[in-house]
Every structure is written in structure tokens, then in C-alpha cells.
Enzyme design. Structure first.
Site, PDB file in Angstrom:
ATOM      1  N   LYS A 198      42.053  44.375  36.581  1.00  0.00           N
ATOM      2  CA  LYS A 198      42.819  44.337  35.332  1.00  0.00           C
ATOM      3  C   LYS A 198      41.915  44.605  34.136  1.00  0.00           C
ATOM      4  O   LYS A 198      42.265  45.379  33.234  1.00  0.00           O
ATOM      5  CB  LYS A 198      43.497  42.975  35.206  1.00  0.00           C
ATOM      6  N   PHE A 199      40.742  43.962  34.112  1.00  0.00           N
ATOM      7  CA  PHE A 199      39.832  44.133  32.980  1.00  0.00           C
ATOM      8  C   PHE A 199      39.264  45.545  32.938  1.00  0.00           C
ATOM      9  O   PHE A 199      39.067  46.108  31.861  1.00  0.00           O
ATOM     10  CB  PHE A 199      38.713  43.097  33.054  1.00  0.00           C
ATOM     11  N   GLU A 200      39.014  46.128  34.099  1.00  0.00           N
ATOM     12  CA  GLU A 200      38.518  47.501  34.127  1.00  0.00           C
ATOM     13  C   GLU A 200      39.583  48.467  33.621  1.00  0.00           C
ATOM     14  O   GLU A 200      39.290  49.378  32.832  1.00  0.00           O
ATOM     15  CB  GLU A 200      38.082  47.881  35.539  1.00  0.00           C
TER      16      GLU A 200
ATOM     17  N   GLU B 218      35.150  30.266  37.681  1.00  0.00           N
ATOM     18  CA  GLU B 218      36.079  30.742  36.654  1.00  0.00           C
ATOM     19  C   GLU B 218      36.645  29.536  35.897  1.00  0.00           C
ATOM     20  O   GLU B 218      37.200  28.629  36.519  1.00  0.00           O
ATOM     21  CB  GLU B 218      37.220  31.548  37.289  1.00  0.00           C
TER      22      GLU B 218
ATOM     23  N   ASP C 122      32.288  38.227  29.619  1.00  0.00           N
ATOM     24  CA  ASP C 122      32.719  38.274  28.218  1.00  0.00           C
ATOM     25  C   ASP C 122      31.677  39.026  27.401  1.00  0.00           C
ATOM     26  O   ASP C 122      30.505  38.649  27.386  1.00  0.00           O
ATOM     27  CB  ASP C 122      32.887  36.848  27.683  1.00  0.00           C
TER      28      ASP C 122
END
Length: 248
Positions: A224-226, A105, A155
Site C-alpha cells: 500500500k505504501f509503495e 508495528e 516513516d
């Protein structure tokens, strides 16, 4: 066998590459480096745990660096690309204490959050790198060695002019296929339908892999992204591809 680049080159960080005459080299990267300012909580986690579980970029650049050397044991290796704030990393690593997990990351606040989660969970089988994932797969991971690869919500580079920056391409699929052990799985998820279509097209075309779209992986926590994708009305697509050949 993976090899490092010649002396004088910082290969793990393409945004630092220079030409022979010292000019900055323009690279097509699959990631962008967002802001690096820490919150007080992130700063506390970084101060407490970075020295223990985060591998400095300069250490990765050392010609003698190996992923195995990051751990105090020999164990099957899993790599996660784009671990974000560590929600999936920590949950999945905690369920696999007999495996070592390397999470890649580049967003440092996300790394700090992950360090805090690792500490809270009491894990010892996770290490974090903040370097280029494509380079790392090519130069740090041995052929036929990975027990699994996880790539959740990479991304999407949703503008057409940026599609060339997407991680999942034919060349990367071939690289990954050669790094997975026979029978090992590459798990992916995305909330962008056109990227899911691209993943299927690319991975179906790789002869060393077999698989496709699957039901949501129950082991993968809702991240969080989901949640952001669902809130925006985007459907989540999970994919699983397996390296052909008998599992070891």
C-alpha cells in the site's frame, strides 16, 4: 547480552517513560502513534487472533521476556520493523516456514490487519509486537543472532526539523550491525529520495556492513505504501546491506 531496564520503568514504550519524580519524560521517537479505531473487519481479526499472535506490551516489559519464548520451537529469527498492514510480512514469512518472524508495528489497526492476513494464510511463524523498535533491537535481540532485518518504507519524517526522528541513523546502524549474524542481510526500501541518500551515507559509513542500492527485491510484494509513493510520482529505492563475515 540484552538486558531490561530497572524495575518500575516501562522501557519498551518510551512514550510512557517517567522521570524519577514522576514527570513524563520527553523522548525523541522514530514513530508516531496514529489513530487506533478498528473497522469491524479489524475488530474481528483482533478478537480471533490477537491472543495467539500479538504480544501485549506488558508482557514485553517483563524482565523474563524473550523473543524465543514467543515461539514453540527454536528457529532462525527475522525481525521486521514497521510492518504496516502486513503485506510484506505475510508474503515473506510464508516463503520462509523454517524461520520465525517478529514484526514490530505500533499502529494497532495495522496490527489487526496483519493478524487477519496471518490467519488467512495459515501461518504459525509470525508474532507481532507494538513497542519501540530501537529499544527492542537493543534489549530483546541477542548479538550476532538475526538471520535478517527488514525495514520497508519507514516513516520519512520529511520535514527537515523532524529528520532527527528518522530510524536509520549512525547509532542505529551500529546497533543493527551488531545484532545481525555474520553474512545476514538488512533489507530496506523507501520512496523518499533524500531518506535513501541518508540511508546510503549512514550505512556505507558503518564498517561492519557492506552493500548499497540494489534492484527492486523481487520477493517483496508491492505494498500500500509503495503504491502511494508511486502514485505521488516518487521513485522507489531498495537497499541491501550485509553483515561482514562468513555466513554461518
Amino acid at each position: 547480552m540484552p538486558e531490561h531496564a530497572p524495575d518500575g520503568v516501562r522501557p519498551a514504550r518510551p512514550h510512557h517513560k517517567l522521570t524519577a519524580d514522576g514527570r513524563r519524560m520527553r523522548e525523541v521517537l522514530t514513530y508516531s502513534r496514529r489513530g487506533s479505531r478498528f473497522s469491524p473487519r479489524q475488530q474481528q481479526a483482533w478478537a480471533a487472533y490477537a491472543e495467539r499472535w500479538w504480544v501485549p506490551d506488558e508482557a514485553v516489559d517483563d524482565p523474563g521476556f524473550t523473543l524465543a519464548g514467543c515461539f514453540e520451537r527454536s528457529a532462525p529469527l527475522i525481525v521486521e520493523i514497521g510492518s504496516g498492514i502486513g503485506e510484506s510480512t505475510v508474503a515473506l514469512a510464508a516463503a520462509r516456514p523454517d524461520h520465525d518472524v517478529v514484526a514490530i508495528e505500533v499502529w494497532r489497526p495495522g496490527v489487526a490487519d496483519t493478524l487477519g492476513r496471518i490467519g488467512a494464510a495459515g501461518l504459525s511463524n509470525v508474532r507481532l509486537l507494538s513497542v519501540d523498535a530501537v529499544w527492542s533491537m537493543a534489549h530483546l535481540v541477542e548479538p550476532d543472532s538475526l538471520a535478517a532485518l527488514w525495514t520497508f518504507f519507514p516513516d520519512p519524517w520529511h520535514k527537515a526539523k523532524h529528520h532527527k526522528r528518522r530510524l536509520v541513523t549512525a547509532s542505529f546502524a551500529r546497533l543493527v550491525a551488531g545484532r545481525l549474524a555474520p553474512g545476514a542481510e538488512w533489507r530496506l526500501a523507501t520512496d523518499w529520495a533524500d531518506y535513501a541518500d541518508q540511508m546510503v551515507e549512514v550505512l556505507d559509513a558503518e564498517p561492519m556492513l557492506e552493500g548499497g542500492v540494489v534492484e527492486r527485491w523481487a520477493e517483496r510484494p508491492v505494498t500500500k505504501f509503495e503504491r502511494k509513493g508511486i502514485a505521488a510520482g516518487r521513485a522507489i529505492t531498495d537497499l541491501a546491506y550485509r553483515r561482514r563475515g562468513a555466513a554461518r
